[in-house]
Design a protein around this motif. Structure first.
Motif, PDB file in Angstrom:
ATOM      1  N   THR A  20     -24.024 -12.630  77.029  1.00 34.46           N
ATOM      2  CA  THR A  20     -24.702 -11.378  76.715  1.00 34.46           C
ATOM      3  C   THR A  20     -23.696 -10.290  76.358  1.00 34.46           C
ATOM      4  O   THR A  20     -23.876  -9.560  75.381  1.00 34.46           O
ATOM      5  CB  THR A  20     -25.562 -10.936  77.918  1.00 34.46           C
ATOM      6  N   ALA A  21     -22.634 -10.206  77.139  1.00 31.29           N
ATOM      7  CA  ALA A  21     -21.603  -9.199  76.855  1.00 31.29           C
ATOM      8  C   ALA A  21     -20.947  -9.480  75.502  1.00 31.29           C
ATOM      9  O   ALA A  21     -20.693  -8.554  74.721  1.00 31.29           O
ATOM     10  CB  ALA A  21     -20.554  -9.189  77.961  1.00 31.29           C
ATOM     11  N   HIS A  22     -20.701 -10.743  75.213  1.00 28.55           N
ATOM     12  CA  HIS A  22     -20.100 -11.122  73.937  1.00 28.55           C
ATOM     13  C   HIS A  22     -21.026 -10.770  72.781  1.00 28.55           C
ATOM     14  O   HIS A  22     -20.594 -10.250  71.750  1.00 28.55           O
ATOM     15  CB  HIS A  22     -19.787 -12.621  73.957  1.00 28.55           C
ATOM     16  N   HIS A  23     -22.327 -11.038  72.965  1.00 26.14           N
ATOM     17  CA  HIS A  23     -23.316 -10.702  71.941  1.00 26.14           C
ATOM     18  C   HIS A  23     -23.331  -9.193  71.685  1.00 26.14           C
ATOM     19  O   HIS A  23     -23.367  -8.750  70.524  1.00 26.14           O
ATOM     20  CB  HIS A  23     -24.699 -11.185  72.366  1.00 26.14           C
ATOM     21  N   TRP A  24     -23.287  -8.386  72.743  1.00 21.03           N
ATOM     22  CA  TRP A  24     -23.296  -6.937  72.571  1.00 21.03           C
ATOM     23  C   TRP A  24     -22.027  -6.450  71.890  1.00 21.03           C
ATOM     24  O   TRP A  24     -22.063  -5.528  71.071  1.00 21.03           O
ATOM     25  CB  TRP A  24     -23.478  -6.226  73.915  1.00 21.03           C
ATOM     26  N   GLN A  25     -20.885  -7.051  72.204  1.00 22.14           N
ATOM     27  CA  GLN A  25     -19.636  -6.663  71.542  1.00 22.14           C
ATOM     28  C   GLN A  25     -19.701  -6.948  70.052  1.00 22.14           C
ATOM     29  O   GLN A  25     -19.279  -6.116  69.231  1.00 22.14           O
ATOM     30  CB  GLN A  25     -18.457  -7.394  72.174  1.00 22.14           C
ATOM     31  N   ILE A  26     -20.232  -8.101  69.683  1.00 23.67           N
ATOM     32  CA  ILE A  26     -20.384  -8.445  68.264  1.00 23.67           C
ATOM     33  C   ILE A  26     -21.369  -7.487  67.591  1.00 23.67           C
ATOM     34  O   ILE A  26     -21.150  -7.025  66.461  1.00 23.67           O
ATOM     35  CB  ILE A  26     -20.846  -9.911  68.106  1.00 23.67           C
ATOM     36  N   THR A  27     -22.463  -7.152  68.280  1.00 20.66           N
ATOM     37  CA  THR A  27     -23.465  -6.245  67.716  1.00 20.66           C
ATOM     38  C   THR A  27     -22.884  -4.850  67.504  1.00 20.66           C
ATOM     39  O   THR A  27     -23.079  -4.242  66.444  1.00 20.66           O
ATOM     40  CB  THR A  27     -24.694  -6.181  68.637  1.00 20.66           C
ATOM     41  N   VAL A  28     -22.167  -4.348  68.481  1.00 22.26           N
ATOM     42  CA  VAL A  28     -21.577  -3.012  68.362  1.00 22.26           C
ATOM     43  C   VAL A  28     -20.537  -2.981  67.239  1.00 22.26           C
ATOM     44  O   VAL A  28     -20.497  -2.036  66.443  1.00 22.26           O
ATOM     45  CB  VAL A  28     -20.969  -2.564  69.711  1.00 22.26           C
ATOM     46  N   SER A  29     -19.699  -4.016  67.159  1.00 21.79           N
ATOM     47  CA  SER A  29     -18.703  -4.033  66.084  1.00 21.79           C
ATOM     48  C   SER A  29     -19.373  -4.172  64.719  1.00 21.79           C
ATOM     49  O   SER A  29     -18.886  -3.620  63.732  1.00 21.79           O
ATOM     50  CB  SER A  29     -17.664  -5.138  66.305  1.00 21.79           C
ATOM     51  N   SER A  30     -20.501  -4.873  64.645  1.00 15.14           N
ATOM     52  CA  SER A  30     -21.239  -4.977  63.380  1.00 15.14           C
ATOM     53  C   SER A  30     -21.763  -3.619  62.936  1.00 15.14           C
ATOM     54  O   SER A  30     -21.665  -3.261  61.759  1.00 15.14           O
ATOM     55  CB  SER A  30     -22.414  -5.950  63.523  1.00 15.14           C
ATOM     56  N   VAL A  31     -22.321  -2.870  63.871  1.00 12.33           N
ATOM     57  CA  VAL A  31     -22.833  -1.533  63.537  1.00 12.33           C
ATOM     58  C   VAL A  31     -21.680  -0.621  63.112  1.00 12.33           C
ATOM     59  O   VAL A  31     -21.804   0.141  62.144  1.00 12.33           O
ATOM     60  CB  VAL A  31     -23.612  -0.937  64.730  1.00 12.33           C
ATOM     61  N   ALA A  32     -20.561  -0.708  63.818  1.00  9.58           N
ATOM     62  CA  ALA A  32     -19.396   0.093  63.440  1.00  9.58           C
ATOM     63  C   ALA A  32     -18.926  -0.269  62.035  1.00  9.58           C
ATOM     64  O   ALA A  32     -18.562   0.613  61.249  1.00  9.58           O
ATOM     65  CB  ALA A  32     -18.271  -0.101  64.452  1.00  9.58           C
ATOM     66  N   LEU A  33     -18.938  -1.565  61.707  1.00 12.49           N
ATOM     67  CA  LEU A  33     -18.512  -1.982  60.373  1.00 12.49           C
ATOM     68  C   LEU A  33     -19.496  -1.543  59.291  1.00 12.49           C
ATOM     69  O   LEU A  33     -19.085  -1.277  58.158  1.00 12.49           O
ATOM     70  CB  LEU A  33     -18.302  -3.492  60.328  1.00 12.49           C
ATOM     71  N   VAL A  34     -20.779  -1.454  59.621  1.00 12.35           N
ATOM     72  CA  VAL A  34     -21.758  -0.950  58.650  1.00 12.35           C
ATOM     73  C   VAL A  34     -21.429   0.491  58.279  1.00 12.35           C
ATOM     74  O   VAL A  34     -21.585   0.897  57.127  1.00 12.35           O
ATOM     75  CB  VAL A  34     -23.198  -1.072  59.221  1.00 12.35           C
ATOM     76  N   ILE A  35     -20.950   1.259  59.238  1.00 11.54           N
ATOM     77  CA  ILE A  35     -20.582   2.650  58.975  1.00 11.54           C
ATOM     78  C   ILE A  35     -19.202   2.735  58.305  1.00 11.54           C
ATOM     79  O   ILE A  35     -19.003   3.503  57.363  1.00 11.54           O
ATOM     80  CB  ILE A  35     -20.596   3.458  60.286  1.00 11.54           C
ATOM     81  N   LEU A  36     -18.246   1.935  58.787  1.00  7.73           N
ATOM     82  CA  LEU A  36     -16.869   2.036  58.296  1.00  7.73           C
ATOM     83  C   LEU A  36     -16.659   1.437  56.910  1.00  7.73           C
ATOM     84  O   LEU A  36     -15.794   1.905  56.164  1.00  7.73           O
ATOM     85  CB  LEU A  36     -15.913   1.358  59.283  1.00  7.73           C
ATOM     86  N   THR A  37     -17.421   0.415  56.547  1.00  5.98           N
ATOM     87  CA  THR A  37     -17.184  -0.262  55.262  1.00  5.98           C
ATOM     88  C   THR A  37     -17.367   0.666  54.067  1.00  5.98           C
ATOM     89  O   THR A  37     -16.487   0.718  53.200  1.00  5.98           O
ATOM     90  CB  THR A  37     -18.054  -1.524  55.146  1.00  5.98           C
ATOM     91  N   PRO A  38     -18.466   1.423  53.949  1.00  4.95           N
ATOM     92  CA  PRO A  38     -18.563   2.338  52.798  1.00  4.95           C
ATOM     93  C   PRO A  38     -17.471   3.411  52.811  1.00  4.95           C
ATOM     94  O   PRO A  38     -16.941   3.765  51.751  1.00  4.95           O
ATOM     95  CB  PRO A  38     -19.943   2.979  52.945  1.00  4.95           C
ATOM     96  N   LEU A  39     -17.131   3.914  53.999  1.00  8.61           N
ATOM     97  CA  LEU A  39     -16.065   4.911  54.076  1.00  8.61           C
ATOM     98  C   LEU A  39     -14.734   4.308  53.630  1.00  8.61           C
ATOM     99  O   LEU A  39     -13.953   4.959  52.921  1.00  8.61           O
ATOM    100  CB  LEU A  39     -15.944   5.453  55.503  1.00  8.61           C
ATOM    101  N   PHE A  40     -14.473   3.069  54.035  1.00  9.76           N
ATOM    102  CA  PHE A  40     -13.242   2.391  53.629  1.00  9.76           C
ATOM    103  C   PHE A  40     -13.219   2.170  52.121  1.00  9.76           C
ATOM    104  O   PHE A  40     -12.191   2.387  51.472  1.00  9.76           O
ATOM    105  CB  PHE A  40     -13.115   1.060  54.373  1.00  9.76           C
TER     106      PHE A  40
END
Length: 128
Positions: A20-40
């Motif tokens: 569960t913790a691993h799933h949440w870490q992947i989910t949080v990093s996915s959301v962060a990448l959704v925001i960071l990718t267009p900015l990058f």
């Protein structure tokens, strides 16, 4: 038949305690990448066509440097965790351990190289 106890269900832990913790870490990093990718992409797009000195000056500024650094760090940590899942599911034994070690070393090496390059560009004194 349930494989988790009521205590584990209440604590939010799965049968192996870490899924569960691993799933949440992947989910949080996915959301962060959704925001960071267009900015990058906008940051890198602003550097297209510049000379070497121009690129160093561009990525030496705080906003492009921080966005690039965050994108590489979050992206590579997401990569490390994702390949760990893939290897655990499809590769077993010594090959699994070797693959996990190799991908972890590769991911952290990319992070170190990117942060070093960004720091070098940030602290380079422009030649006039």
């Amino acid at each position: 038949m349930r494989y988790i106890t009521p205590r584990k269900a209440a604590a939010g832990l799965g049968s192996a305690r870490s899924g569960t913790a691993h799933h949440w870490q992947i989910t949080v990093s996915s959301v962060a990448l959704v925001i960071l990718t267009p900015l990058f992409l906008l940051t890198v797009g602003g550097a297209i066509g510049l000379s070497q000195a121009g690129v160093i000056a561009h990525f030496g500024r705080p906003f492009p440097g921080i966005i690039t650094g965050l994108f590489v760090i979050v992206g590579m940590i997401h990569f490390i965790k994702g390949t760990r899942i893939m290897l655990d599911d499809y590769v077993h034994g010594t090959a699994n351990r070797t693959g996990v070690i190799a991908m972890t070393i590769f991911g952290w090496a990319v992070i170190a190289a990117a942060v070093f390059a960004l720091a070098k560009m940030a602290f380079t004194i422009p030649v006039i």
